[in-house]
Design a protein around this motif. Structure first.
Motif, mmCIF file in Angstrom:
data_model
loop_
_atom_site.group_PDB
_atom_site.id
_atom_site.type_symbol
_atom_site.label_atom_id
_atom_site.label_comp_id
_atom_site.label_asym_id
_atom_site.label_seq_id
_atom_site.Cartn_x
_atom_site.Cartn_y
_atom_site.Cartn_z
ATOM 1 N N THR A 75 39.551 4.069 -18.008
ATOM 2 C CA THR A 75 38.100 3.960 -18.188
ATOM 3 C C THR A 75 37.425 3.437 -16.921
ATOM 4 O OG1 THR A 75 38.449 1.768 -19.180
ATOM 5 C CG2 THR A 75 38.201 3.657 -20.669
ATOM 6 N N PHE A 76 36.225 3.926 -16.674
ATOM 7 C CA PHE A 76 35.463 3.533 -15.491
ATOM 8 C C PHE A 76 34.829 2.161 -15.703
ATOM 9 C CE2 PHE A 76 31.574 3.631 -12.846
ATOM 10 C CZ PHE A 76 32.144 3.923 -11.616
ATOM 11 N N PRO A 77 34.839 1.281 -14.689
ATOM 12 C CA PRO A 77 34.265 -0.068 -14.832
ATOM 13 C C PRO A 77 32.740 -0.051 -14.765
ATOM 14 C CG PRO A 77 35.119 0.219 -12.623
ATOM 15 C CD PRO A 77 35.489 1.469 -13.371
ATOM 16 N N VAL A 78 32.120 0.449 -15.819
ATOM 17 C CA VAL A 78 30.670 0.634 -15.832
ATOM 18 C C VAL A 78 29.945 -0.693 -15.615
ATOM 19 C CG1 VAL A 78 28.703 1.375 -17.227
ATOM 20 C CG2 VAL A 78 30.856 2.637 -17.349
ATOM 21 N N GLU A 79 30.373 -1.740 -16.330
ATOM 22 C CA GLU A 79 29.673 -3.022 -16.226
ATOM 23 C C GLU A 79 29.756 -3.591 -14.816
ATOM 24 O OE1 GLU A 79 27.681 -4.222 -18.443
ATOM 25 O OE2 GLU A 79 28.140 -2.457 -19.658
ATOM 26 N N ALA A 80 30.919 -3.427 -14.175
ATOM 27 C CA ALA A 80 31.073 -3.923 -12.803
ATOM 28 C C ALA A 80 30.114 -3.206 -11.864
ATOM 29 C CB ALA A 80 32.510 -3.742 -12.330
ATOM 30 N N PHE A 81 29.983 -1.887 -12.022
ATOM 31 C CA PHE A 81 29.092 -1.136 -11.139
ATOM 32 C C PHE A 81 27.632 -1.452 -11.418
ATOM 33 C CE2 PHE A 81 32.523 0.931 -9.197
ATOM 34 C CZ PHE A 81 32.031 1.610 -8.094
ATOM 35 N N ARG A 82 27.289 -1.705 -12.668
ATOM 36 C CA ARG A 82 25.917 -2.109 -12.960
ATOM 37 C C ARG A 82 25.604 -3.449 -12.304
ATOM 38 N NH1 ARG A 82 25.872 -0.412 -19.384
ATOM 39 N NH2 ARG A 82 25.399 1.813 -19.061
ATOM 40 N N ALA A 83 26.563 -4.357 -12.349
ATOM 41 C CA ALA A 83 26.354 -5.668 -11.729
ATOM 42 C C ALA A 83 26.254 -5.541 -10.211
ATOM 43 C CB ALA A 83 27.503 -6.605 -12.109
ATOM 44 N N LEU A 84 27.085 -4.678 -9.615
ATOM 45 C CA LEU A 84 27.013 -4.464 -8.166
ATOM 46 C C LEU A 84 25.673 -3.831 -7.786
ATOM 47 C CD1 LEU A 84 30.626 -3.116 -7.474
ATOM 48 C CD2 LEU A 84 29.735 -5.390 -6.924
ATOM 49 N N ALA A 85 25.217 -2.893 -8.604
ATOM 50 C CA ALA A 85 23.921 -2.269 -8.330
ATOM 51 C C ALA A 85 22.792 -3.283 -8.405
ATOM 52 C CB ALA A 85 23.679 -1.128 -9.315
ATOM 53 N N ALA A 86 22.856 -4.173 -9.396
ATOM 54 C CA ALA A 86 21.799 -5.176 -9.575
ATOM 55 C C ALA A 86 21.721 -6.120 -8.383
ATOM 56 C CB ALA A 86 22.047 -5.966 -10.858
ATOM 57 N N ASP A 87 22.843 -6.328 -7.692
ATOM 58 C CA ASP A 87 22.867 -7.198 -6.515
ATOM 59 C C ASP A 87 22.744 -6.426 -5.205
ATOM 60 O OD1 ASP A 87 22.943 -9.552 -7.843
ATOM 61 O OD2 ASP A 87 25.074 -9.968 -7.546
ATOM 62 N N SER A 88 22.317 -5.169 -5.288
ATOM 63 C CA SER A 88 22.043 -4.329 -4.111
ATOM 64 C C SER A 88 23.290 -3.953 -3.318
ATOM 65 C CB SER A 88 21.035 -5.018 -3.166
ATOM 66 O OG SER A 88 19.819 -5.272 -3.829
ATOM 67 N N VAL A 89 24.474 -4.104 -3.900
ATOM 68 C CA VAL A 89 25.698 -3.735 -3.196
ATOM 69 C C VAL A 89 25.761 -2.224 -2.977
ATOM 70 C CG1 VAL A 89 28.222 -3.670 -3.356
ATOM 71 C CG2 VAL A 89 26.985 -5.745 -3.981
ATOM 72 N N LEU A 90 25.323 -1.441 -3.978
ATOM 73 C CA LEU A 90 25.438 0.011 -3.874
ATOM 74 C C LEU A 90 24.496 0.610 -2.835
ATOM 75 C CD1 LEU A 90 25.907 1.126 -7.595
ATOM 76 C CD2 LEU A 90 27.587 0.274 -5.945
ATOM 77 N N SER A 91 23.528 -0.171 -2.386
ATOM 78 C CA SER A 91 22.631 0.299 -1.326
ATOM 79 C C SER A 91 22.833 -0.488 -0.031
ATOM 80 C CB SER A 91 21.166 0.194 -1.770
ATOM 81 O OG SER A 91 20.831 -1.143 -2.116
ATOM 82 N N ALA A 92 23.991 -1.112 0.112
ATOM 83 C CA ALA A 92 24.225 -1.985 1.268
ATOM 84 C C ALA A 92 24.149 -1.241 2.592
ATOM 85 C CB ALA A 92 25.585 -2.674 1.142
ATOM 86 N N THR A 93 24.575 0.024 2.637
ATOM 87 C CA THR A 93 24.586 0.768 3.899
ATOM 88 C C THR A 93 23.323 1.590 4.111
ATOM 89 O OG1 THR A 93 25.836 2.513 2.773
ATOM 90 C CG2 THR A 93 27.101 0.888 4.020
ATOM 91 N N VAL A 94 22.361 1.435 3.248
ATOM 92 C CA VAL A 94 21.058 2.087 3.432
ATOM 93 C C VAL A 94 20.226 1.232 4.385
ATOM 94 C CG1 VAL A 94 18.919 2.761 2.267
ATOM 95 C CG2 VAL A 94 21.146 3.170 1.170
ATOM 96 N N PRO A 95 19.568 1.831 5.388
ATOM 97 C CA PRO A 95 18.742 1.035 6.314
ATOM 98 C C PRO A 95 17.693 0.216 5.571
ATOM 99 C CG PRO A 95 19.028 3.268 7.151
ATOM 100 C CD PRO A 95 19.595 3.259 5.758
ATOM 101 N N ARG A 96 17.336 -0.917 6.126
ATOM 102 C CA ARG A 96 16.383 -1.823 5.480
ATOM 103 C C ARG A 96 15.033 -1.130 5.227
ATOM 104 N NH1 ARG A 96 18.081 -6.995 4.999
ATOM 105 N NH2 ARG A 96 19.848 -7.651 6.305
#
Length: 405
Positions: free
Chosen positions: A49-70
């Motif tokens: 199973t995919f760790p959905v809750e972990a990815f939601r938490a990472l998204a909420a802390d801006s981890v998933l957009s970390a490499t996007v320019p400011r």
């Protein structure tokens, strides 16, 4: 890097610390998430199973957009060294989660690269994707590996293209909001060209079968994605060079986008080593000479792995911005250290895990043992692009022997 005495020191090529302020910021954000990711890893691996809750938490802390320019709403991390280090830390907790995280982080790196180097249509598309990642919460899967027949773009009746084919091993496919698909055109006239197509997950004709049951990386949801004449406007296409031709210049972009993935396998090796050494320590007393030899050899392999990878990452960061150089020569200069490091990482990470299983004994051969998960996960490194082992050997030997590649 500066010492307490104010002396400028060289960066250490051993993945011991970030080299940019953004890298430090990302690790600080990630640290509180790691215990929860590690605690859930065994259950997700067992159940596939995919760790959905972990990815939601990472998204909420801006981890998933970390490499996007400011300027597009991200953290602005551009160093592949620091991306790999972050991925490595997550992989020590769970390799499958780290694999998926890299797929997202590398997308910000590659779109930033396209924003600087693509043609006007490509630049406009890269800008749109970065906005989606930085402010729209986009999760973008990369669809690279064809299943059987080559995925193709055919001319549409009303303009644009129709994408047809099937991809396998598309990590986090059921949860992606968009996909970037490696494909080729099949025009009515003229030569076929390589391309990357950008599609939303709800594009007509796009389906994600629920059929993932991998040997390793079981929590990565690396499902198939099927494209049945999916419409792709011209504006949603990165057009590349002619299909079938070796493009040395493109190897620079391949290096920038993919080298950070090696952090996954460095993290697996570190996790396995720490598990095995902790087990030896719990036994107490002075270990047998053979045990001590294995422990020392493991640390040598791990140091060699991390140093080779760290040096290749710093080399990539050094050359990625030097676009004034001849593009083909630059691509060749960047891909070679990447492939050297990839072979060292793949070989040594697998060897470290095997040594750890030898130290742990038969218990590590059971499906639920954490070293069993490391053993299954680490095998994926050999066929990850670019290049597979065979392709890397062909390329590196051709360059060394001055053969046609």
């Amino acid at each position: 890097m500066t010492s307490e005495a104010g002396v400028t020191l060289p960066c250490l090529a051993d993945l011991s610390a970030p080299v940019t302020p953004e890298g430090h910021q990302l690790l600080d954000i990630l640290d509180p998430h790691l215990p929860r990711i590690a605690a859930a890893a065994a259950d997700h691996d067992r159940d596939g199973t995919f760790p959905v809750e972990a990815f939601r938490a990472l998204a909420a802390d801006s981890v998933l957009s970390a490499t996007v320019p400011r300027g597009f709403g991200g953290l602005g991390l551009s160093s592949v060294h620091d991306v790999a280090l972050a991925v490595m830390r997550v992989a020590e907790a769970d390799a499958a989660t780290a694999l998926c995280l890299h797929m997202q982080l590398c997308r910000g790196i590659t779109m930033s690269y396209e924003l600087r180097h693509a043609d006007p249509v490509g630049k406009a598309l890269a800008e749109r994707i970065l906005w989606l990642m930085g402010t729209g919460g986009a999760v973008i899967g990369g669809a690279l590996k064809d299943a059987g027949r080559t995925t193709e773009l055919r001319p549409g009746e009303e303009g644009g293209w129709l994408l047809h084919g099937r991809k396998i091993l598309v990590s986090m496919a059921p949860f992606a909001t968009h996909f970037v698909v490696a494909t080729r055109t099949r025009p009515e006239s003229g030569p076929a060209r390589l391309a990357s197509a950008f599609l939303a997950a709800d594009t007509p004709g796009l389906t994600v079968p629920d059929n993932w049951d991998g040997m390793g990386m079981r929590a990565s949801a690396s499902s198939e994605v099927v494209f049945d004449d999916c419409p792709v406007p011209e504006a949603d296409l990165f057009l590349r060079g002619p299909a079938g031709e070796v493009n040395h210049a493109a190897m620079a972009g391949q290096t920038v986008s993919s080298i950070g993935l090696l952090g996954v396998y460095a993290g697996i090796a570190q996790s396995a080593r720490d598990l095995a050494v902790a087990r030896v320590r719990r036994r107490g007393g002075v270990p047998a000479a053979a045990v001590r030899t294995l422990v020392a050899e493991m640390d040598v392999k791990l140091y060699s792995l991390r140093t080779a990878l760290g040096a290749a990452l710093l080399h990539t960061d050094h050359h990625s911005g030097r676009t004034a150089h001849d593009p083909s020569e630059r691509g060749l200069r960047m891909i070679a250290p990447f492939q050297y490091a990839k072979l060292v990482v793949n070989r040594n990470a697998a060897a470290v895990v095997e040594d750890c299983m030898t130290l742990a004994g038969g218990a590590s051969f059971t499906a639920g043992h954490p070293l069993s998960r490391c053993y299954r996960d680490v095998r994926a490194g050999w066929f990850m692009q670019p290049f597979t082992y065979a392709d890397a050997i062909d390329h590196l030997s051709a360059q060394a022997l001055d053969l046609e590649s």
